[in-house]
Design a protein around this motif. Structure first.
Motif, PDB file in Angstrom:
ATOM      1  N   GLU A   1       0.552  -1.466   0.057  1.00 18.98           N
ATOM      2  CA  GLU A   1       0.240   0.193  -0.480  1.00 18.98           C
ATOM      3  C   GLU A   1       0.795   1.048  -0.096  1.00 18.98           C
TER       4      GLU A   1
ATOM      5  N   THR B   1       3.359   0.876  -1.772  1.00 21.16           N
ATOM      6  CA  THR B   1       4.248   1.306  -3.192  1.00 21.16           C
ATOM      7  C   THR B   1       5.330   0.418  -2.867  1.00 21.16           C
TER       8      THR B   1
ATOM      9  N   GLN C   1      -2.272  13.399  -8.577  1.00 20.97           N
ATOM     10  CA  GLN C   1      -2.809  12.030  -8.259  1.00 20.97           C
ATOM     11  C   GLN C   1      -2.879  10.625  -8.914  1.00 20.97           C
ATOM     12  N   LEU C   2      -1.363   9.409  -8.152  1.00 24.05           N
ATOM     13  CA  LEU C   2      -1.265   9.047  -8.695  1.00 24.05           C
ATOM     14  C   LEU C   2      -1.567   7.665  -7.556  1.00 24.05           C
ATOM     15  N   THR C   3      -2.015   6.091  -8.320  1.00 24.48           N
ATOM     16  CA  THR C   3      -2.229   5.240  -7.910  1.00 24.48           C
ATOM     17  C   THR C   3      -0.279   4.845  -7.349  1.00 24.48           C
ATOM     18  N   ALA C   4      -0.884   3.466  -5.598  1.00 29.82           N
ATOM     19  CA  ALA C   4      -0.069   3.418  -5.158  1.00 29.82           C
ATOM     20  C   ALA C   4       1.449   2.661  -6.635  1.00 29.82           C
ATOM     21  N   LYS C   5       0.506   1.628  -7.453  1.00 30.45           N
ATOM     22  CA  LYS C   5       2.292   1.206  -8.643  1.00 30.45           C
ATOM     23  C   LYS C   5       1.776   2.441  -9.660  1.00 30.45           C
ATOM     24  N   GLU C   6       1.445   2.785  -9.881  1.00 31.29           N
ATOM     25  CA  GLU C   6       1.390   4.458 -10.641  1.00 31.29           C
ATOM     26  C   GLU C   6       2.950   5.270 -10.064  1.00 31.29           C
ATOM     27  N   TYR C   7       2.681   5.099  -8.843  1.00 34.11           N
ATOM     28  CA  TYR C   7       4.095   6.029  -8.389  1.00 34.11           C
ATOM     29  C   TYR C   7       5.374   4.958  -8.120  1.00 34.11           C
TER      30      TYR C   7
ATOM     31  N   TYR D   1       0.121   0.386 -17.598  1.00 35.76           N
ATOM     32  CA  TYR D   1       0.632   1.345 -16.553  1.00 35.76           C
ATOM     33  C   TYR D   1       1.558   2.868 -17.324  1.00 35.76           C
TER      34      TYR D   1
ATOM     35  N   ARG E   1      -1.710   4.903 -18.521  1.00 34.24           N
ATOM     36  CA  ARG E   1      -1.995   5.912 -17.138  1.00 34.24           C
ATOM     37  C   ARG E   1      -0.835   7.018 -17.220  1.00 34.24           C
TER      38      ARG E   1
ATOM     39  N   LYS F   1      -1.926  10.790 -17.386  1.00 37.64           N
ATOM     40  CA  LYS F   1      -1.417  12.317 -16.502  1.00 37.64           C
ATOM     41  C   LYS F   1      -0.002  12.910 -15.275  1.00 37.64           C
TER      42      LYS F   1
END
Length: 224
Positions: free
Chosen positions: A22, A24, A149-155, A193, A196, A200
């Motif tokens: 959670e 990253t 704003q990014l998801t954990a995996k995107e970050y 990913y 995505r 962004k």
């Protein structure tokens, strides 16, 4: 960042792994010392979280073996054995840090961050590429002073590319450091990913930062 968690208690291993993911990190779990040594022989980890009381070979033995093999990967001992003698044994075996159970998860995260940024030249806290800012301490990203704003995996994917800004990063390297051993190398997950992230990070900006080199990998650098 990819972490090997060596913990033989399934419930605790699941809780720690879930919390790290959670935040990253990609996480593989080994339930005993022999499995841990095998995992480190086939995978490239950024950090090892290592329990001491393990089946087969205990954490001290695993730590000594890793150092004898030439592994410089940071090792954080995580154990209920809290005596001074145990701590000294852990450090003498080659551990970089020692955290006793029970522990606050926030402290575990802080110690992991500290170990990962110990070499400030290789692991700076903030990456700036043109008007993109990636803060590895807070996991915040902004472009042209606007938060993204990014998801954990995107970050995690973006941070890995930022750590290697200007360098070509292969698909295999991304899979090794951003995903765990459940990753399917034949899937198009990385491409999904990356698409995505482009939407962004780049879509509304004239200067594009995320680029694909077909058949070679990906690179984060400005193209005007």
């Amino acid at each position: 960042m990819r972490i090997l968690l060596v913990e033989d208690e399934p419930r605790l291993a699941n809780v720690i792994a879930k919390g790290l993911r959670e935040n990253t990190y990609a996480v593989d779990v080994a339930e005993d010392g022999e499995v841990a040594l095998y995992q480190t022989s086939i995978n490239d980890y950024d950090l090892v979280v290592l329990d001491v009381l393990l089946p087969e070979r205990d954490g001290f033995e695993v730590c000594r073996e890793l150092r004898a093999r030439g592994h410089a990967t940071p090792i954080l001992m995580l154990t209920a054995r809290a005596s001074i003698d145990d701590r000294i044994t852990g450090f003498d075996a080659g551990a970089d840090d020692y955290l006793t159970k029970p522990f606050a998860f926030r402290e575990l995260l802080a110690r992991i961050r500290a170990l990962l940024r110990r070499d400030s030249q290789l692991r700076p806290a903030i990456f700036e590429i043109e008007d993109l800012v990636v803060d590895s301490a807070s996991h915040r990203v902004s472009r042209a002073n606007h938060e993204v704003q990014l998801t954990a995996k995107e970050y995690a994917l973006l941070e890995h590319l930022a750590r290697h800004a200007g360098q070509l990063v292969s698909r295999a390297e991304i899979a090794a450091h951003v995903w765990d051993d459940s990753f399917d190398p034949f899937s198009n997950t990385i491409e999904v990913y990356m698409n995505r992230l482009r939407k962004k990070i780049d879509e509304s900006h004239p200067i594009k930062l995320l680029h694909t080199r077909r058949g070679e990998g990906y690179i984060l650098e400005p193209h005007r």
